[in-house]
Design an enzyme around this catalytic site. Structure first.
Site, short mmCIF file in Angstrom:
data_model
loop_
_atom_site.label_atom_id
_atom_site.label_comp_id
_atom_site.label_asym_id
_atom_site.label_seq_id
_atom_site.Cartn_x
_atom_site.Cartn_y
_atom_site.Cartn_z
N LYS A 1 -11.05 -4.27 -4.88
CA LYS A 1 -12.09 -3.41 -4.75
C LYS A 1 -11.35 -1.80 -4.83
O LYS A 1 -12.23 -0.83 -6.24
CB LYS A 1 -12.32 -2.92 -2.70
CG LYS A 1 -13.03 -3.26 -2.20
CD LYS A 1 -13.75 -2.84 -1.07
CE LYS A 1 -14.61 -3.41 0.15
NZ LYS A 1 -14.78 -3.26 1.03
N LYS B 1 0.50 -1.54 0.58
CA LYS B 1 -0.25 0.14 -0.36
C LYS B 1 0.56 1.38 -0.11
O LYS B 1 0.64 2.29 -0.60
CB LYS B 1 -1.02 -0.24 0.84
CG LYS B 1 -2.36 -0.83 0.78
CD LYS B 1 -3.22 -1.52 2.41
CE LYS B 1 -4.43 -1.82 1.77
NZ LYS B 1 -5.15 -1.46 3.38
N LYS C 1 -6.95 -12.00 -7.16
CA LYS C 1 -8.01 -11.88 -6.56
C LYS C 1 -9.06 -10.54 -6.63
O LYS C 1 -8.00 -9.50 -7.17
CB LYS C 1 -7.48 -12.45 -5.17
CG LYS C 1 -8.85 -12.07 -3.49
CD LYS C 1 -8.04 -12.03 -2.90
CE LYS C 1 -9.16 -12.48 -1.39
NZ LYS C 1 -8.75 -12.07 -0.56
#
Length: 328
Positions: free
Chosen positions: A197, A114, A194
């Site tokens: 969002k 991130k 995967k």
């Protein structure tokens, strides 16, 4: 009377709650209410570790709560609240943070991923400490985790043991809850990764609140391959295997049985069948969501937070006493 084990889990209010979230975790949340003491929260403090729009964020918080209620989370059977409205989460996080080696945080893979995308900040860096506080605050016995959260749960267990060794037995050591069958739903546009969002392509995911026409279009446009046979082979046929996972998780029918039924049907027939079961699965959730009033949900969450603060304070008082921060 036998005491039921306690399950804790949380959902970030970052919008785009999709079928991967639902089949991989949230559907189990509802069923847990039958067998466990359940504590669920919308983890809004975690969500502000990345750039966000405060106006949209307020809407996303309520929307996340509404989706969970529409799915079947029952405030009469579960403790259900917004994380930010229970200040003991942040207080315990600080106390645990004083015991967390920076070397451990440096090894957290999610932070590295991130930080590269949105930039490093202290909240993102200490995210696993707050997650540990979330879990330990109510002495949870079991925590449902996916592969991407296992490292964080291990850190929570380690912090509980560190605390107990230093200050006495205060915390349970939580265990991971790994369901016998757990759906791992992949992106519809890139079935090698995967479903997420954060994917910028709206066609990559079916949202829980999508209307039937949108679900139809997304499933029918899902990436597959040139071989028309329907079989389960995640390596050679990841797209078809992903759709089989989705259909099996929605219907409860085994993948082997689905392969037997659709092996020679062709992709068009098979994809339509998948779309139909997904539409059927989400229809009652969408109807229930539309019936919920934002103001009523906000009041419900406020009441849940009041109850959670009382319960959290009972545990947090023991923590304060152990570390010397209790009232004089």
């Amino acid at each position: 009377m036998e005491t039921r084990q306690k399950v804790f889990s949380g959902l970030q209010p970052t919008g785009n709650i999709h079928i991967g979230n639902y089949l991989g975790a949230l559907k189990n949340w509802v069923s847990f209410q039958d067998s466990y003491e359940t504590v669920y929260c919308v983890v809004d403090l975690h969500a502000i570790t990345v750039p966000y729009d405060p106006v949209e964020f307020k809407k996303d918080r309520i929307a996340a709560a509404k989706v969970l209620l529409a799915m079947g989370i029952d405030p009469e059977r579960s403790m259900f609240y917004f994380q930010s409205q229970v200040p003991q989460h942040a207080e315990l996080s600080w106390i645990l943070g004083t015991m967390t080696p920076t070397g451990v945080l440096n090894r957290m893979t999610q932070y590295k991923e991130k930080a590269d995308k949105v930039g490093a900040n202290l909240g993102l860096y200490s995210y696993p400490v707050l997650m540990a506080a979330d879990i330990l605050l109510f002495n949870a016995d079991l925590v449902p985790v996916g592969d991407d959260q296992r490292q964080h749960l291990e850190m929570a267990r380690d912090l509980a043991e560190r605390f107990n060794n230093r200050f006495g037995e205060v915390f349970h050591i939580p265990e991971a809850y790994i369901p016998d069958v757990s759906a791992r739903i992949m992106s519809l546009t890139d079935p090698q990764v995967k479903m997420s969002k954060s994917d910028a392509n709206p066609k990559s995911m079916v949202l829980v609140l999508d209307v039937p026409d949108a679900i139809n279009k997304k499933i029918k446009s899902a990436v597959t391959d040139s071989d028309p046979g329907v079989r389960y082979d995640p390596t050679e046929k990841p797209g078809i295997s992903n759709l089989l996972e989705i259909m099996s998780a929605c219907t409860g029918v085994s993948i082997d049985a689905l392969v037997d039924e659709y092996a020679t049907s062709g992709y068009g027939v098979f994809k339509q069948a998948v779309a139909d079961v997904v539409i059927e699965e989400f229809a009652p959730i969408r109807v229930a969501y539309e019936r919920l009033d934002d103001a009523d949900v906000a009041r419900m969450m406020h009441k849940g937070a009041l109850d959670a603060r009382i319960a959290a304070e009972a545990y947090q008082a023991k923590v304060r006493a152990a570390v010397g921060l209790d009232r004089i």
